[in-house]
Write an enzyme that holds these catalytic residues in place. Structure first.
Site, PDB file in Angstrom:
ATOM      1  N   GLU A   1       0.822  -1.374  -0.103  1.00 28.14           N
ATOM      2  CA  GLU A   1      -0.141   0.019  -0.161  1.00 28.14           C
ATOM      3  C   GLU A   1       0.875   1.038  -0.069  1.00 28.14           C
ATOM      4  O   GLU A   1       1.864   1.199   0.813  1.00 28.14           O
ATOM      5  CB  GLU A   1      -0.935   0.047   1.357  1.00 28.14           C
ATOM      6  CG  GLU A   1      -1.945   1.165   1.349  1.00 28.14           C
ATOM      7  CD  GLU A   1      -2.672   1.361   2.470  1.00 28.14           C
ATOM      8  OE1 GLU A   1      -2.909   0.244   3.263  1.00 28.14           O
ATOM      9  OE2 GLU A   1      -3.473   2.389   2.728  1.00 28.14           O
TER      10      GLU A   1
ATOM     11  N   ARG B   1       5.332 -12.854   9.635  1.00 30.38           N
ATOM     12  CA  ARG B   1       5.855 -11.774   9.241  1.00 30.38           C
ATOM     13  C   ARG B   1       7.365 -11.566  10.059  1.00 30.38           C
ATOM     14  O   ARG B   1       7.626 -12.150  11.013  1.00 30.38           O
ATOM     15  CB  ARG B   1       4.990 -10.468   9.700  1.00 30.38           C
ATOM     16  CG  ARG B   1       4.856 -10.212  11.187  1.00 30.38           C
ATOM     17  CD  ARG B   1       3.770  -9.377  11.315  1.00 30.38           C
ATOM     18  NE  ARG B   1       4.293  -7.933  10.856  1.00 30.38           N
ATOM     19  CZ  ARG B   1       3.669  -7.250  10.223  1.00 30.38           C
ATOM     20  NH1 ARG B   1       2.539  -7.731   9.584  1.00 30.38           N
ATOM     21  NH2 ARG B   1       3.795  -6.108   9.827  1.00 30.38           N
TER      22      ARG B   1
ATOM     23  N   LYS C   1       4.192   1.210   9.272  1.00 37.11           N
ATOM     24  CA  LYS C   1       4.635   2.255   8.709  1.00 37.11           C
ATOM     25  C   LYS C   1       3.957   3.369   9.502  1.00 37.11           C
ATOM     26  O   LYS C   1       4.312   4.593   9.390  1.00 37.11           O
ATOM     27  CB  LYS C   1       3.608   2.144   7.339  1.00 37.11           C
ATOM     28  CG  LYS C   1       4.772   1.340   6.158  1.00 37.11           C
ATOM     29  CD  LYS C   1       3.894   1.589   4.978  1.00 37.11           C
ATOM     30  CE  LYS C   1       3.122   0.269   4.725  1.00 37.11           C
ATOM     31  NZ  LYS C   1       2.468  -0.238   3.579  1.00 37.11           N
TER      32      LYS C   1
HETATM   33  P1  ATP Z   1       2.633  -2.015   7.889  1.00 37.21           P
HETATM   34  O1  ATP Z   1       2.048  -2.885   9.064  1.00 37.21           O
HETATM   35  O2  ATP Z   1       4.306  -1.923   8.279  1.00 37.21           O
HETATM   36  O3  ATP Z   1       2.272  -1.024   7.572  1.00 37.21           O
HETATM   37  P2  ATP Z   1       1.613  -3.381   5.939  1.00 37.21           P
HETATM   38  O4  ATP Z   1       1.282  -4.887   5.853  1.00 37.21           O
HETATM   39  O5  ATP Z   1       0.349  -2.588   6.224  1.00 37.21           O
HETATM   40  O6  ATP Z   1       2.850  -3.027   6.598  1.00 37.21           O
HETATM   41  P3  ATP Z   1       1.635  -3.466   3.087  1.00 37.21           P
HETATM   42  O7  ATP Z   1       2.134  -2.170   2.218  1.00 37.21           O
HETATM   43  O8  ATP Z   1       0.253  -3.748   2.842  1.00 37.21           O
HETATM   44  O9  ATP Z   1       2.040  -3.141   4.489  1.00 37.21           O
HETATM   45  O10 ATP Z   1       2.448  -4.832   3.039  1.00 37.21           O
HETATM   46  C1  ATP Z   1       2.930  -5.117   1.540  1.00 37.21           C
HETATM   47  C2  ATP Z   1       3.192  -6.669   1.560  1.00 37.21           C
HETATM   48  O11 ATP Z   1       4.498  -6.879   2.516  1.00 37.21           O
HETATM   49  C3  ATP Z   1       2.212  -7.621   2.222  1.00 37.21           C
HETATM   50  O12 ATP Z   1       2.027  -8.530   1.364  1.00 37.21           O
HETATM   51  C4  ATP Z   1       2.592  -7.736   3.839  1.00 37.21           C
HETATM   52  O13 ATP Z   1       1.883  -8.678   3.978  1.00 37.21           O
HETATM   53  C5  ATP Z   1       4.033  -7.678   3.616  1.00 37.21           C
HETATM   54  N1  ATP Z   1       4.769  -7.312   4.889  1.00 37.21           N
HETATM   55  C6  ATP Z   1       4.571  -6.022   5.546  1.00 37.21           C
HETATM   56  N2  ATP Z   1       5.013  -6.113   6.802  1.00 37.21           N
HETATM   57  C7  ATP Z   1       5.874  -7.207   6.720  1.00 37.21           C
HETATM   58  C8  ATP Z   1       6.667  -7.958   7.549  1.00 37.21           C
HETATM   59  N3  ATP Z   1       7.271  -7.313   8.805  1.00 37.21           N
HETATM   60  N4  ATP Z   1       7.369  -8.975   7.375  1.00 37.21           N
HETATM   61  C9  ATP Z   1       7.042  -9.555   6.238  1.00 37.21           C
HETATM   62  N5  ATP Z   1       6.189  -9.284   5.177  1.00 37.21           N
HETATM   63  C10 ATP Z   1       5.719  -7.854   5.517  1.00 37.21           C
HETATM   64 MG    MG Z   2      -1.395  -2.736   4.706  1.00 35.54          MG
END
Ligand code: ATP
Ligand code: MG
Length: 553
Positions: free
Chosen positions: A33, A257, A267
């Site tokens: 995102e 994760r 984020k």
């Molecule tokens: P955050 O919680 O940091 O905002 P998010 O999951 O909302 O992260 P996205 O941009 O939606 O961020 O994530 C893009 C991809 O990266 C998704 O498939 C998500 O599952 C993966 N991802 C995000 N954080 C991690 C992590 N700590 N370890 C592994 N994969 C991750």
């Molecule tokens: Mg997300």
């Protein structure tokens, strides 16, 4: 990935799908995102998704999951593309969930036509209340039995902008008594009069994550849709939408994760650190973002190695940040150019050396002789590190002290003859003598000394600012520490040495090279450098100093 390693559980699934002939080739996607910069957790997802398609000869799309107009920005899109490229991966196609808004709208229309979705006028609090609890079923409200015709008209009116934010939503009609809360008539569309970074003001209704994500996978014919464990309870809804819409059967798989010690990785929290000025921007070298690690001098290869080493698990754990630093050191040891920089200078005068400058050759990297040598000017007046001298030295002190000999790296053996002090008794400089036959590479002096010091020549040294970074947080498990995560910020995470002296080669070195400042650590030139002042970031120390601190405490 090395061949001798056993397969991770996702690789096993992929191999089974290829062997059974279910798929001829695989297509994965990385779906960020664009609401912030990517962090090291995303790097794990990137390495996994792109790694699979590389290993099995498939492809990976970069898909921006941009269905939430209020938090998304083009700046983030650009940074994400830069980071994925820098990590060394090439996407097959650059795609946006917002490209599919019309298609997703039509999908919702199809569900309404099948009697599988309805427009609900309830306030969000009512919807939440009527959902029930995990132990109590929800309530079916009156809007649930609206006619298809009425639902279609209302949905079209929602799109046309007839209603304000929150006045209506579209819900999938599934099962208000389901044991899975996500299946209790989840909201699939909401009204949001907001400007979108790509579609502008074309839309005032936006699909919810669960209605956009799986369908986007299907539209692209993604074979293996890999996400993190928190999406396990979303999987039945993912499958339900695909089944009811009769579209490409993408499958979702979940892995643990990445969580890392002394680090935050959400984020939302990273944004707080930036906006509240706890750090100097998203790429402040103390941040866990990929751009910060790049700026700090972490080689992309070391991040890929790290992701490979931690593997892919089905259960969450906390990875020691020391492992990432180990990977950085291991890589930089092979590639970094050795240089000499004195952080806290003490002047020495070599009284028996002529008033000329001699140029000494020294290898750039003893681990890789193909990188050649550089010449280091040597002259009568030098700087050494203040703490490499002790006037009253204990036994087994192998650095410089009165009457004692040391080697100057790549130069000569010197002996300290006299300590010169000012009127207050402070040491002003040292008077030393050198052994002409002891030149490195052609030493015939027969003298052996235990200490080797780094040094720079006073006349040709260039001034530099050095930024030393430490952990941004004082506790290991920041995410699970009690209270506000910002209470655990380490106040001493940045130390600046304003007036260091560097050997002149650094003035003309390629700024993309990583350096090992001998006896000091690994460093990289920061973009804050100017023609008059070089600025260096410490990438990582030579050894793990933190482990020692923890043992002492
Ligand atoms: P955050 O919680 O940091 O905002 P998010 O999951 O909302 O992260 P996205 O941009 O939606 O961020 O994530 C893009 C991809 O990266 C998704 O498939 C998500 O599952 C993966 N991802 C995000 N954080 C991690 C992590 N700590 N370890 C592994 N994969 C991750
Ligand atoms: Mg997300």
């Amino acid at each position: 990935m090395s061949e001798d390693k056993s397969l991770n559980f996702i690789e096993e699934i992929v191999e089974a799908d290829l062997n059974s002939g279910k798929y001829q080739s695989i297509l994965t996607r990385f779906p960020p995102e664009p609401n912030g910069y990517l962090h090291i957790g995303h790097a794990k997802s990137i390495c996994l998704n792109f790694g699979l398609s590389q290993k099995y000869g498939g492809k990976t799309n970069l898909r921006f999951d941009d269905t939430n107009p209020s938090t998304e920005e083009t700046e983030y899109v650009d940074s994400i593309k830069e980071d994925v490229k820098w990590l060394g991966f090439e996407w097959a196609e650059e795609l946006y969930a917002s490209n599919y808004f019309e298609q997703l709208y039509q999908f919702a229309v199809q569900l309404i036509e099948k009697g599988l979705a309805y427009v609900d006028d309830s306030a969000s609090e009512t919807i939440a209340l009527e959902k029930g609890t995990p132990t109590q079923p929800g309530i079916e409200n009156a809007f649930r039995s609206r006619t298809t015709a009425e639902n279609l008209q209302l949905f079209s009116d929602m799109r046309a902008g007839k209603y304000k934010d929150g006045e209506k939503v579209v819900r999938a009609k599934i099962d208000m008594a389901s044991s899975n809360m996500h299946m209790r008539d989840p909201i699939i569309y909401r009204i949001k009069h907001a400007h979108h970074h790509r579609t502008g003001d074309d839309w005032c209704i936006y699909p919810m994550y669960d209605f956009a994500h799986g369908q986007s996978d299907s539209i692209e014919n993604i074979t293996h849709s890999i996400c993190t464990l928190e999406f396990i309870p979303h999987r039945p809804l993912y499958d339900w939408c695909i089944e009811k819409l009769e579209i490409f059967p993408s499958k979702q798989y979940e892995f643990a994760r990445l969580n890392m010690t002394y680090t935050v990785m959400s984020k939302r929290k990273l944004l707080q650190l930036v906006t509240e000025n706890h750090v100097n921007g998203w790429d402040d070298p103390r941040m866990s973002t990929i751009s910060a690690m790049r700026r700090r001098g972490y080689p992309a290869q070391s991040i890929r190695d790290f992701c490979d080493k931690i593997g892919v698990a089905k259960r969450e754990n906390l990875i020691d940040i020391g492992l990432l630093e180990f990977c950085v050191r291991e890589q930089l040891n092979k590639t970094a150019y050795r240089r000499m920089v004195v952080f806290d200078p003490l002047k020495i005068v070599i009284t028996n050396y002529p008033d000329t400058t001699e140029y000494l050759e020294s290898e750039n990297n003893p681990e890789d002789l193909s990188t050649g040598t550089r010449s280091i000017p040597f002259s009568k007046e030098l700087f050494i590190e203040k703490d490499d001298f002790m006037e009253l030295a204990p036994k087994k002190y192998f650095r410089l002290s009165p009457g004692q000999m040391v080697r100057l790296k790549s130069a000569y053996i010197i002996k300290c003859d006299e300590v010169i002090k000012d009127g207050d008794g402070n040491i002003k400089e040292l008077h030393c003598s050198y052994i002409p036959e002891s030149k490195s590479g052609s030493d015939t002096s027969g003298i052996s000394v235990k200490g080797t010091l780094h040094w720079v020549s006073v006349a040709t040294a260039i001034k530099a600012e050095i930024r030393l970074y430490d952990r941004l947080f004082k506790v290991e498990d920041v995410a699970n520490a009690e209270g506000d995560f910002k209470d655990y910020i380490n106040p001493d995470s940045l130390q600046i040495i304003a007036n260091a002296f560097a050997e002149p080669a650094l003035k003309t070195d390629d700024p993309s090279i990583g350096f090992q400042f001998i006896r000091k650590g690994y460093f990289v030139i920061d973009r804050d450098s100017t023609n008059d002042q070089l600025v260096f970031n410490r990438t990582v120390s030579l050894k793990d100093g933190w482990a020692k601190e923890v043992k002492k405490a």
